[in-house]
Design a protein around this motif. Structure first.
Motif, PDB file in Angstrom:
ATOM      1  N   ILE A   1      -0.223  36.798  29.768  1.00 27.14           N
ATOM      2  CA  ILE A   1       0.451  38.101  29.748  1.00 27.14           C
ATOM      3  C   ILE A   1      -0.052  38.966  28.609  1.00 27.14           C
ATOM      4  O   ILE A   1      -0.176  40.192  28.744  1.00 27.14           O
ATOM      5  N   GLY A   2      -0.358  38.371  27.469  1.00 27.20           N
ATOM      6  CA  GLY A   2      -0.819  39.124  26.310  1.00 27.20           C
ATOM      7  C   GLY A   2      -1.427  38.191  25.283  1.00 27.20           C
ATOM      8  O   GLY A   2      -1.511  36.971  25.476  1.00 27.20           O
ATOM      9  N   VAL A   3      -1.863  38.789  24.178  1.00 25.53           N
ATOM     10  CA  VAL A   3      -2.513  38.012  23.118  1.00 25.53           C
ATOM     11  C   VAL A   3      -1.451  37.469  22.172  1.00 25.53           C
ATOM     12  O   VAL A   3      -0.745  38.247  21.505  1.00 25.53           O
ATOM     13  N   ILE A   4      -1.333  36.124  22.111  1.00 21.28           N
ATOM     14  CA  ILE A   4      -0.401  35.489  21.181  1.00 21.28           C
ATOM     15  C   ILE A   4      -1.075  35.397  19.809  1.00 21.28           C
ATOM     16  O   ILE A   4      -2.227  34.992  19.696  1.00 21.28           O
ATOM     17  N   LYS A   5      -0.362  35.817  18.782  1.00 19.92           N
ATOM     18  CA  LYS A   5      -0.934  35.788  17.439  1.00 19.92           C
ATOM     19  C   LYS A   5      -1.251  34.351  17.012  1.00 19.92           C
ATOM     20  O   LYS A   5      -0.681  33.387  17.530  1.00 19.92           O
ATOM     21  N   GLU A   6      -2.167  34.259  16.055  1.00 22.50           N
ATOM     22  CA  GLU A   6      -2.475  32.942  15.491  1.00 22.50           C
ATOM     23  C   GLU A   6      -1.217  32.370  14.847  1.00 22.50           C
ATOM     24  O   GLU A   6      -0.530  33.061  14.089  1.00 22.50           O
ATOM     25  N   ASP A   7      -0.894  31.116  15.189  1.00 22.23           N
ATOM     26  CA  ASP A   7       0.362  30.478  14.759  1.00 22.23           C
ATOM     27  C   ASP A   7       1.570  31.264  15.263  1.00 22.23           C
ATOM     28  O   ASP A   7       2.634  31.262  14.627  1.00 22.23           O
ATOM     29  N   GLY A   8       1.398  31.948  16.423  1.00 25.79           N
ATOM     30  CA  GLY A   8       2.477  32.788  16.943  1.00 25.79           C
ATOM     31  C   GLY A   8       3.385  32.075  17.921  1.00 25.79           C
ATOM     32  O   GLY A   8       4.259  32.719  18.503  1.00 25.79           O
ATOM     33  N   LEU A   9       3.193  30.777  18.145  1.00 23.74           N
ATOM     34  CA  LEU A   9       4.095  30.009  19.005  1.00 23.74           C
ATOM     35  C   LEU A   9       4.731  28.905  18.154  1.00 23.74           C
ATOM     36  O   LEU A   9       4.030  28.043  17.617  1.00 23.74           O
TER      37      LEU A   9
ATOM     38  N   ASN B   1      -5.825  43.584  24.485  1.00 27.10           N
ATOM     39  CA  ASN B   1      -7.123  43.228  25.051  1.00 27.10           C
ATOM     40  C   ASN B   1      -7.703  44.446  25.757  1.00 27.10           C
ATOM     41  O   ASN B   1      -7.134  44.937  26.740  1.00 27.10           O
ATOM     42  N   PRO B   2      -8.834  44.995  25.289  1.00 24.05           N
ATOM     43  CA  PRO B   2      -9.384  46.214  25.901  1.00 24.05           C
ATOM     44  C   PRO B   2      -9.776  46.047  27.361  1.00 24.05           C
ATOM     45  O   PRO B   2      -9.954  47.029  28.074  1.00 24.05           O
ATOM     46  N   ARG B   3      -9.926  44.807  27.814  1.00 24.13           N
ATOM     47  CA  ARG B   3     -10.282  44.582  29.219  1.00 24.13           C
ATOM     48  C   ARG B   3      -9.081  44.722  30.138  1.00 24.13           C
ATOM     49  O   ARG B   3      -9.232  44.846  31.353  1.00 24.13           O
ATOM     50  N   ASP B   4      -7.869  44.708  29.577  1.00 21.98           N
ATOM     51  CA  ASP B   4      -6.664  44.835  30.388  1.00 21.98           C
ATOM     52  C   ASP B   4      -6.343  46.306  30.647  1.00 21.98           C
ATOM     53  O   ASP B   4      -6.763  47.190  29.904  1.00 21.98           O
ATOM     54  N   ALA B   5      -5.577  46.542  31.712  1.00 23.54           N
ATOM     55  CA  ALA B   5      -5.145  47.907  32.027  1.00 23.54           C
ATOM     56  C   ALA B   5      -4.026  48.335  31.083  1.00 23.54           C
ATOM     57  O   ALA B   5      -3.343  47.501  30.472  1.00 23.54           O
ATOM     58  N   ASN B   6      -3.852  49.649  30.954  1.00 21.88           N
ATOM     59  CA  ASN B   6      -2.771  50.168  30.114  1.00 21.88           C
ATOM     60  C   ASN B   6      -1.416  49.724  30.640  1.00 21.88           C
ATOM     61  O   ASN B   6      -1.220  49.534  31.835  1.00 21.88           O
ATOM     62  N   ARG B   7      -0.478  49.600  29.714  1.00 17.47           N
ATOM     63  CA  ARG B   7       0.892  49.233  30.046  1.00 17.47           C
ATOM     64  C   ARG B   7       1.695  50.502  30.312  1.00 17.47           C
ATOM     65  O   ARG B   7       1.723  51.420  29.488  1.00 17.47           O
ATOM     66  N   VAL B   8       2.326  50.602  31.483  1.00 18.90           N
ATOM     67  CA  VAL B   8       3.062  51.797  31.879  1.00 18.90           C
ATOM     68  C   VAL B   8       4.563  51.508  31.877  1.00 18.90           C
ATOM     69  O   VAL B   8       5.004  50.452  32.337  1.00 18.90           O
ATOM     70  N   ILE B   9       5.330  52.464  31.336  1.00 19.46           N
ATOM     71  CA  ILE B   9       6.795  52.391  31.364  1.00 19.46           C
ATOM     72  C   ILE B   9       7.315  53.671  31.997  1.00 19.46           C
ATOM     73  O   ILE B   9       6.967  54.768  31.571  1.00 19.46           O
ATOM     74  N   ILE B  10       8.149  53.539  33.016  1.00 18.67           N
ATOM     75  CA  ILE B  10       8.770  54.683  33.687  1.00 18.67           C
ATOM     76  C   ILE B  10      10.282  54.485  33.675  1.00 18.67           C
ATOM     77  O   ILE B  10      10.785  53.437  34.089  1.00 18.67           O
TER      78      ILE B  10
END
Length: 719
Positions: free
Chosen positions: A89-97, A278-287
């Motif tokens: 779903i997204g990039v988990i930070k280092e030691d982020g879990l 991640n620049p390869r992912d599409a933008n996140r949209v909120i409506i």
């Protein structure tokens, strides 16, 4: 924080220092980054509330509950499963879990914390995985970490809310009661947003309200003219009032970029787009869909930009806008979204899908609602290499019943145009020729209100003509088409019903060789402007369709916008700095093409008339008013006469002033002439008179040597 000074103190200090404040450009002054000098903006309290909610700094952290409780030997395996699910779903930070362990039992506690790079990724993870089934016994319960902090701030004891005294609201339709029956418009130029009355009688705009930095994006009237919406970094706001513009409601939506009202003004749709880690992912949209009056979020939609990029005319970052299209007329009962192989239709009673499911329609490319009824038209292109024809279908909501279908062959493109009352639908169909090397255009015309919805086919006399523009007459039965391939196309007018052909489309006339590429009908019908935008440099032709005659031709050089006022009495043409930097401003014209006044504005961005709600008069009453127009118009004719006399008196006074200035100028020169008389006499060798007739003309011959040259000539004796 610096001490706040009022403007008169600033001017006094400037005068003391010898600074001319009239020469200062206040709009060019910028405060140091991060400093407001004690001047709090209208939205600062909202911003502070948002900051309070995010002061913990854990907006990018989620809590995943209902994990299996496992011993240490299975810890690494469970952590790997959780990391695999959430790293998609997204990039988990280092030691982020972090999965805590009970020190007494050496087993996990059944929950974990996950830290993403951005809050948007954390929100998406919560949305996608809350209720996720890991196995038969474990369904994830996912919450934002900040939610726990907010819950902890709830007091243990209930306290009754303070009952505020009732304060009657303002009449938000007060502007409709203007005694002069004027309309309002809003403009944006530089940092200023201004609202004016169109005072066409006095040939000038009459100021209503002005405010600097009123919006950070753009402004937009609601469809019935009740509200003016502004866009800010914290969200959107609506303004209105009886005498001025007060803020009526705010809608929190950080980084909002676009807004859209429902036709009946009950709901406001807001849109924002956020870049992923991640620049390869599409933008996140909120409506978000807000209730306009209460500010409550009725429904939100979140996902990648790819999910909202299907159909439409384009918006930002590839997302079509508006994403949701409203149907059912002014009742705001339904809204729908185009998806991949489906149309999702929602009803506003519960803001859920009708029948709890979307309509599955393979390869559907576009749809458009009737302006009056809960009916939409949809277009499906050819499938299977042409084995399955393209089609246009009419579908009624909420039953999802197909009312009519028309199959179309050899289709390259299709556009659908509803008449404003929903009585007719025109489908412009571009078809391939037999060789597939070129296309030609025709129209399929649906009569929606007639039995079985009959369809007529209309082809132009030269069916190879390119269709440049199409437009229905509002509230009428006529339409206009600009067509042709040359630099001067033709304009044709058609009627869906005439005295001779009540049930058949017929051509009224064709205007040859016009400098036009856009059509602008009056909201009341009858009149249309044939406009030459862009390459035609703002050519305007005001045309009376009832009489089939040109009323006037004019030009607003480099005009970028043409907009009728809601009553059809006046037209505004504008040159915005978005397209051109020269001659920015707007012109106001009468319906028959007379230029009333012109206003120039530097850095002019936007012009928009304030819409009017539909008339409360019945069709019969409107017809009665039209028949007795002379009786009703006497009052206004008298007022027009008074204004005309006033303007005439003003013109006479202006001429008197100009004459007085001229006479004063002549007298000054006469006085100067008399004072210089002696000097002129001396220059004339004592001649006293200035009159040329009293002089004697004498002819004097003067010989003048122009040049002297010497030349040696050879001479031989004996010749």
């Amino acid at each position: 924080m610096a001490e706040v000074m009022v403007i008169k103190d600033v001017e006094a200090l400037a005068a003391e220092w010898g600074i001319d404040t009239s020469q200062l450009d206040y709009d060019s002054i910028e405060l140091p980054r991060g400093e407001d000098f004690g001047i709090i903006s209208d939205d600062e309290d909202v911003y502070q509330e948002e900051q309070l909610d995010s002061d913990t700094g854990f907006g990018n952290v989620i809590v995943v509950d209902n994990l299996p409780v496992v011993p240490l030997e299975k810890f690494e395996k469970l952590e790997g499963v959780v990391r695999k699910i959430y790293s998609q779903i997204g990039v988990i930070k280092e030691d982020g879990l972090w999965m805590p362990v009970d020190s007494k039992t050496n087993k996990t506690l059944g929950y974990c914390f996950i830290e993403y790079n951005t809050p948007q990724e954390a929100e998406l993870a919560k949305e996608k995985t809350n209720g996720y089934r890991l196995d038969k016994s474990h369904f994830f319960a996912v919450n934002m970490f900040d939610d726990f902090d907010r819950f902890m701030r709830v007091p243990d004891e209930w306290v009754a809310p303070e009952i505020k005294p009732y304060v009657p609201g303002e009449n938000l339709q007060q502007w409709l009661t203007d005694e002069k029956a004027r309309d309002q418009f809003v403009i944006r130029a530089g940092t200023d947003t201004e609202v004016f009355w169109n005072d066409a009688r006095h040939l000038k705009p009459d100021p209503v309200y002005k405010r600097a930095f009123w919006t950070e994006g753009y402004v937009q009237w609601s469809p019935l003219g009740t509200y003016l919406a502004t866009v800010h970094r914290q969200g959107a706001a609506v303004w209105g009032g009886a005498e001025t513009f007060n803020r009526l409601m705010r809608y929190a939506h950080p980084q909002v970029k676009l807004i859209d009202f429902s036709p009946g003004e009950k709901y406001l749709v807001t849109y924002s787009s956020h870049e992923p880690s991640n620049p390869r992912d599409a933008n996140r949209v909120i409506i978000n869909i807000f209730d306009v009056r209460t500010g409550k979020v009725m429904r939100d939609f979140k996902g990648s930009a790819d999910e909202f990029a299907i159909g439409g005319a384009g918006g930002v970052t590839g997302v079509s806008w508006p994403v949701f299209r409203w149907g059912g007329g002014k009742d705001d009962k339904y809204f729908a979204k185009l998806g991949k192989n489906m149309i999702s239709v929602y009803e506003t009673e519960t803001f859920s899908l009708i029948d709890k499911k979307s309509m599955k329609i393979e390869n559907v490319m576009d749809f458009t609602w009737s302006p009056a009824d809960p009916i939409f038209a949809l277009f499906v292109p050819e499938l299977g290499g042409g084995n399955q024809p393209a089609r246009v279908s009419l579908v009624q909501i909420p039953g999802k019943q197909e009312l009519r279908q028309k199959n179309l062959f050899s289709v390259s493109d299709c556009k659908m145009y509803w008449q404003s009352c929903g009585e007719y639908l025109a489908v412009k169909v571009d078809r391939y020729t037999k060789t597939k090397k070129s296309t030609y255009t025709g129209f399929e015309l649906f009569r929606i209100k007639e039995r079985d919805i009959p369809i007529e086919v209309l082809e132009l006399e030269n069916k190879n003509d390119k269709i440049i523009a199409f437009a229905w007459e509002p509230k009428g039965h006529r339409f206009a088409v600009i067509h042709g391939d040359g630099p001067r196309p033709d304009v044709s007018f058609y009627s869906m019903k005439t005295a001779q052909h009540s049930g058949r489309v017929s051509k009224l006339t064709t205007l040859k060789g016009k400098q036009a590429n856009a059509l602008f009908w009056s909201p009341s019908g009858h009149y249309v402007i044939l406009a030459g935008m862009k390459g035609f440099n703002g050519q305007l032709e005001f045309y009376n369709v009832d009489e089939l005659e040109t009323m006037a031709t004019a030009e607003h050089f480099m005009a970028t916008d043409v907009e009728w006022d809601p009553t059809g009495r006046y037209v505004a043409t504008a040159v915005t700095s978005v397209h051109h930097e020269m001659e920015n401003g707007f012109n106001i014209w009468s319906f028959n093409g007379k230029l009333l006044y012109r206003t120039l504005k530097d850095h002019f961005f936007q012009y928009q008339w304030r819409p009017r709600p539909p008339s409360f008069l019945s069709a019969e009453k409107e017809e009665e008013v039209a028949k007795n127009l002379k009786k009703y118009s006497k009052k206004y004719e008298a007022e027009d006469q008074d204004v005309s006399l006033q303007l005439s008196e003003q013109d006479r006074e202006k001429r008197r002033l100009l004459k007085s200035e001229w006479e004063q100028w002549v007298n000054r020169w006469k006085q100067m002439h008399e004072e210089e008389k002696l000097e002129r006499q001396n220059l004339r060798d004592g001649e006293a008179s200035d009159e040329e007739e009293e002089y004697e003309a004498k002819e004097v011959e003067v010989e003048e040597v122009l040049d002297v040259s010497e030349e040696v000539v050879s001479f031989e004796y004996g010749q």
